[in-house]
Design a protein around this motif. Structure first.
Motif, PDB file in Angstrom:
ATOM      1  N   HIS A 160      87.186  13.992   7.799  1.00 43.54           N
ATOM      2  CA  HIS A 160      87.874  14.347   6.555  1.00 43.54           C
ATOM      3  C   HIS A 160      87.959  15.864   6.371  1.00 43.54           C
ATOM      4  O   HIS A 160      88.990  16.396   5.968  1.00 43.54           O
ATOM      5  N   VAL A 161      86.871  16.556   6.696  1.00 47.01           N
ATOM      6  CA  VAL A 161      86.845  18.016   6.508  1.00 47.01           C
ATOM      7  C   VAL A 161      87.806  18.698   7.482  1.00 47.01           C
ATOM      8  O   VAL A 161      88.655  19.506   7.077  1.00 47.01           O
ATOM      9  N   LEU A 162      87.687  18.350   8.756  1.00 44.44           N
ATOM     10  CA  LEU A 162      88.543  19.009   9.754  1.00 44.44           C
ATOM     11  C   LEU A 162      90.000  18.620   9.550  1.00 44.44           C
ATOM     12  O   LEU A 162      90.905  19.457   9.706  1.00 44.44           O
ATOM     13  N   GLY A 163      90.231  17.368   9.157  1.00 44.83           N
ATOM     14  CA  GLY A 163      91.588  16.894   8.903  1.00 44.83           C
ATOM     15  C   GLY A 163      92.268  17.649   7.769  1.00 44.83           C
ATOM     16  O   GLY A 163      93.497  17.680   7.684  1.00 44.83           O
ATOM     17  N   ASN A 164      91.460  18.237   6.897  1.00 41.61           N
ATOM     18  CA  ASN A 164      92.019  19.010   5.781  1.00 41.61           C
ATOM     19  C   ASN A 164      91.970  20.513   6.027  1.00 41.61           C
ATOM     20  O   ASN A 164      92.198  21.308   5.105  1.00 41.61           O
ATOM     21  N   GLY A 165      91.662  20.893   7.259  1.00 36.68           N
ATOM     22  CA  GLY A 165      91.758  22.303   7.639  1.00 36.68           C
ATOM     23  C   GLY A 165      90.579  23.168   7.226  1.00 36.68           C
ATOM     24  O   GLY A 165      90.663  24.395   7.298  1.00 36.68           O
ATOM     25  N   PHE A 166      89.475  22.564   6.810  1.00 36.52           N
ATOM     26  CA  PHE A 166      88.282  23.340   6.465  1.00 36.52           C
ATOM     27  C   PHE A 166      87.281  23.279   7.604  1.00 36.52           C
ATOM     28  O   PHE A 166      87.482  22.561   8.575  1.00 36.52           O
ATOM     29  N   SER A 167      86.192  24.026   7.491  1.00 34.50           N
ATOM     30  CA  SER A 167      85.220  24.004   8.588  1.00 34.50           C
ATOM     31  C   SER A 167      83.841  23.596   8.103  1.00 34.50           C
ATOM     32  O   SER A 167      83.509  23.700   6.921  1.00 34.50           O
ATOM     33  N   ILE A 168      83.049  23.120   9.051  1.00 33.76           N
ATOM     34  CA  ILE A 168      81.755  22.498   8.781  1.00 33.76           C
ATOM     35  C   ILE A 168      80.625  23.411   9.226  1.00 33.76           C
ATOM     36  O   ILE A 168      80.609  23.877  10.369  1.00 33.76           O
ATOM     37  N   VAL A 169      79.691  23.639   8.317  1.00 39.43           N
ATOM     38  CA  VAL A 169      78.504  24.422   8.641  1.00 39.43           C
ATOM     39  C   VAL A 169      77.626  23.601   9.582  1.00 39.43           C
ATOM     40  O   VAL A 169      77.385  22.417   9.336  1.00 39.43           O
ATOM     41  N   ARG A 170      77.173  24.206  10.649  1.00 38.61           N
ATOM     42  CA  ARG A 170      76.402  23.456  11.661  1.00 38.61           C
ATOM     43  C   ARG A 170      74.912  23.756  11.624  1.00 38.61           C
ATOM     44  O   ARG A 170      74.103  22.979  12.141  1.00 38.61           O
ATOM     45  N   GLU A 171      74.551  24.875  11.006  1.00 37.41           N
ATOM     46  CA  GLU A 171      73.141  25.302  11.021  1.00 37.41           C
ATOM     47  C   GLU A 171      72.267  24.507  10.061  1.00 37.41           C
ATOM     48  O   GLU A 171      71.042  24.485  10.211  1.00 37.41           O
ATOM     49  N   PHE A 172      72.870  23.913   9.047  1.00 33.95           N
ATOM     50  CA  PHE A 172      72.114  23.118   8.077  1.00 33.95           C
ATOM     51  C   PHE A 172      72.645  21.699   8.090  1.00 33.95           C
ATOM     52  O   PHE A 172      73.857  21.494   8.205  1.00 33.95           O
ATOM     53  N   VAL A 173      71.725  20.726   7.957  1.00 34.41           N
ATOM     54  CA  VAL A 173      72.102  19.319   8.083  1.00 34.41           C
ATOM     55  C   VAL A 173      71.414  18.495   7.003  1.00 34.41           C
ATOM     56  O   VAL A 173      70.441  18.947   6.392  1.00 34.41           O
ATOM     57  N   GLY A 174      71.893  17.296   6.791  1.00 37.98           N
ATOM     58  CA  GLY A 174      71.209  16.349   5.926  1.00 37.98           C
ATOM     59  C   GLY A 174      69.993  15.771   6.633  1.00 37.98           C
ATOM     60  O   GLY A 174      69.667  16.173   7.756  1.00 37.98           O
ATOM     61  N   HIS A 175      69.353  14.788   5.979  1.00 35.68           N
ATOM     62  CA  HIS A 175      68.035  14.371   6.449  1.00 35.68           C
ATOM     63  C   HIS A 175      67.637  13.035   5.863  1.00 35.68           C
ATOM     64  O   HIS A 175      68.136  12.643   4.798  1.00 35.68           O
ATOM     65  N   GLY A 176      66.700  12.374   6.526  1.00 32.43           N
ATOM     66  CA  GLY A 176      66.021  11.266   5.885  1.00 32.43           C
ATOM     67  C   GLY A 176      65.154  11.796   4.761  1.00 32.43           C
ATOM     68  O   GLY A 176      64.844  12.989   4.701  1.00 32.43           O
ATOM     69  N   ILE A 177      64.773  10.906   3.836  1.00 29.17           N
ATOM     70  CA  ILE A 177      63.962  11.334   2.687  1.00 29.17           C
ATOM     71  C   ILE A 177      63.128  10.155   2.209  1.00 29.17           C
ATOM     72  O   ILE A 177      63.543   8.992   2.372  1.00 29.17           O
ATOM     73  N   GLY A 178      61.949  10.432   1.657  1.00 29.33           N
ATOM     74  CA  GLY A 178      61.070   9.358   1.201  1.00 29.33           C
ATOM     75  C   GLY A 178      59.834   9.941   0.553  1.00 29.33           C
ATOM     76  O   GLY A 178      59.904  10.535  -0.520  1.00 29.33           O
ATOM     77  N   THR A 179      58.679   9.798   1.228  1.00 29.59           N
ATOM     78  CA  THR A 179      57.457  10.424   0.719  1.00 29.59           C
ATOM     79  C   THR A 179      57.378  11.882   1.140  1.00 29.59           C
ATOM     80  O   THR A 179      56.435  12.576   0.793  1.00 29.59           O
ATOM     81  N   LYS A 180      58.366  12.315   1.912  1.00 26.96           N
ATOM     82  CA  LYS A 180      58.542  13.740   2.214  1.00 26.96           C
ATOM     83  C   LYS A 180      59.988  14.109   1.910  1.00 26.96           C
ATOM     84  O   LYS A 180      60.877  13.251   1.961  1.00 26.96           O
ATOM     85  N   LEU A 181      60.203  15.397   1.599  1.00 28.58           N
ATOM     86  CA  LEU A 181      61.573  15.854   1.317  1.00 28.58           C
ATOM     87  C   LEU A 181      62.455  15.698   2.551  1.00 28.58           C
ATOM     88  O   LEU A 181      63.617  15.285   2.446  1.00 28.58           O
ATOM     89  N   HIS A 182      61.891  16.036   3.693  1.00 27.11           N
ATOM     90  CA  HIS A 182      62.648  15.932   4.944  1.00 27.11           C
ATOM     91  C   HIS A 182      61.948  14.969   5.887  1.00 27.11           C
ATOM     92  O   HIS A 182      60.817  15.196   6.295  1.00 27.11           O
TER      93      HIS A 182
END
Ligand code: MF3
Ligand code: CO
Length: 256
Positions: A160-182
Motif C-alpha cells: 500500500h505504501v509503495l503503491g502510493n509513491g511513499f517510502s518505508i523506514v527500514r531501521e525501525f520495525v514493529g514487534h511482538g508484545i506481552g509481558t515485555k514491551l518488545h
C-alpha cells in the motif's frame, strides 16, 4: 519463540491497550496551535499514574541509542520519524503533523500505540501521507489471522505504501508484545525473504507500526542520540496498534 497468550492474559492486555487508547484520544485534542509537546507529556504521565499503570517507555533501554529513554511519550513532529522528545520549547503550529507514541504496563502486561495528528490546517500532501500510512496499518490488521503468515502482515503495509509513491523506514520495525514491551517476532513494514516467516496462531499479539516518509526512506539520528529524522527533510507519519490473533480474526487491543 513467539509467546502465545491465554484468553485471561489477552484480557489484561486489553486493559493496557484501552488505557493507551484513552491517553492518545485525550492528547489528540491537545494538539492545538500554541500547545507544546511538553504539555502532552505532562498530561500523559498524569493519566498513566492515575490509572495505576507504569509508563513503558520512560527508563526503557534502547540498544541503538545506548541509553534509557527519558520520557513517557515520543512526540515526533513533521520530518521527525520516531523518538522525538517532548520539550517545552517545541511549540505546535498550524500545518504540523505530530506523531504521538506511548506505551504502558498495567498488571504486568504492556500496551503500545501511536497516532499522527494534524495541527490546524495541514497541506494536501501531509494529509495524504497520514491517510496512506493509516490505511496501510488497517490493511495489515486485516491480515492478522490464524493460518496467515507474518509476511502477509508486512507485505500489506509495503504494497500500500509503495503503491502510493511513499517510502518505508527500514531501521525501525514493529514487534511482538506481552509481558515485555518488545517480544518476538520483529514486524517489519516490508517483506525481507531473509527474515523468518512464522505462521500466525491464536494468542499471538503483534504491535504493527508503519513509519512512512513522503520522500526518501533514509534517516539520520540527531546529536541528541534519539530523534530520527528523514535525511531529505520530508514529512514522516507513524501509526501503531497492538493486534491479537484470535479464532475469530484480528482483535485490535488498543482501540474500543
Ligand atoms: N513505539 C516504539 C516501539 O514500540 C517506541 C518505544 S522505544 C522508547 O518500539 F525508546 F520510546 F522507549
Ligand atoms: Co511499538
Amino acid at each position: 519463540m513467539i509467546i502465545r497468550k491465554t484468553p485471561a492474559e489477552l484480557e489484561k492486555m486489553r486493559k493496557a491497550g484501552l488505557l493507551v487508547w484513552r491517553i492518545l484520544d485525550e492528547l489528540r485534542k491537545k494538539c492545538q496551535e500554541g500547545a507544546t509537546t511538553w504539555d502532552l507529556e505532562v498530561a500523559a504521565e498524569a493519566m498513566i499514574r492515575d490509572a495505576g499503570a507504569k509508563p513503558a517507555f520512560k527508563g526503557y533501554f534502547v540498544p541503538a541509542a545506548g541509553e534509557r529513554y527519558p520520557f513517557v511519550l515520543c512526540t515526533s513532529v513533521n520530518d521527525e520519524i520516531v523518538h522525538g522528545m517532548p520539550s517545552p520549547k517545541r511549540v505546535l503550529k498550524s500545518g504540523d503533523i505530530v506523531s504521538i507514541d506511548t506505551g504502558v504496563e498495567l498488571d504486568g502486561y504492556f500496551g503500545d500505540s501511536a497516532t499522527t495528528v494534524a495541527v490546524g490546517q495541514v497541506s494536501e500532501a501531509a494529509a495524504r501521507l497520514m491517510a496512506v500510512t493509516r490505511e496501510s496499518l488497517e490493511l495489515a490488521i486485516e491480515q492478522v489471522r490464524a493460518g496467515n503468515r507474518l509476511f502477509d502482515v508486512c507485505g500489506a503495509v509495503e504494497r500500500h505504501v509503495l503503491g502510493n509513491g511513499f517510502s518505508i523506514v527500514r531501521e525501525f520495525v514493529g514487534h511482538g508484545i506481552g509481558t515485555k514491551l518488545h517480544e518476538e517476532p520483529q514486524v517489519p513494514n516490508y517483506v525481507d525473504r531473509k527474515n523468518e516467516n512464522p505462521r500466525l496462531r491464536p494468542g499471538m499479539v503483534l504491535a504493527i507500526e508503519p513509519m512512512v516518509n513522503a520522500g526518501g526512506a533514509e534517516l539520520r539520528v540527531l546529536s541528541d542520540k534519539w530523534t530520527a529524522v528523514t535525511k531529505d527533510g520530508s514529512y514522516s507519519a507513524h501509526f501503531e496498534h497492538c493486534v491479537a490473533v484470535t479464532e475469530n480474526g484480528p482483535w485490535v487491543l488498543t482501540r474500543p
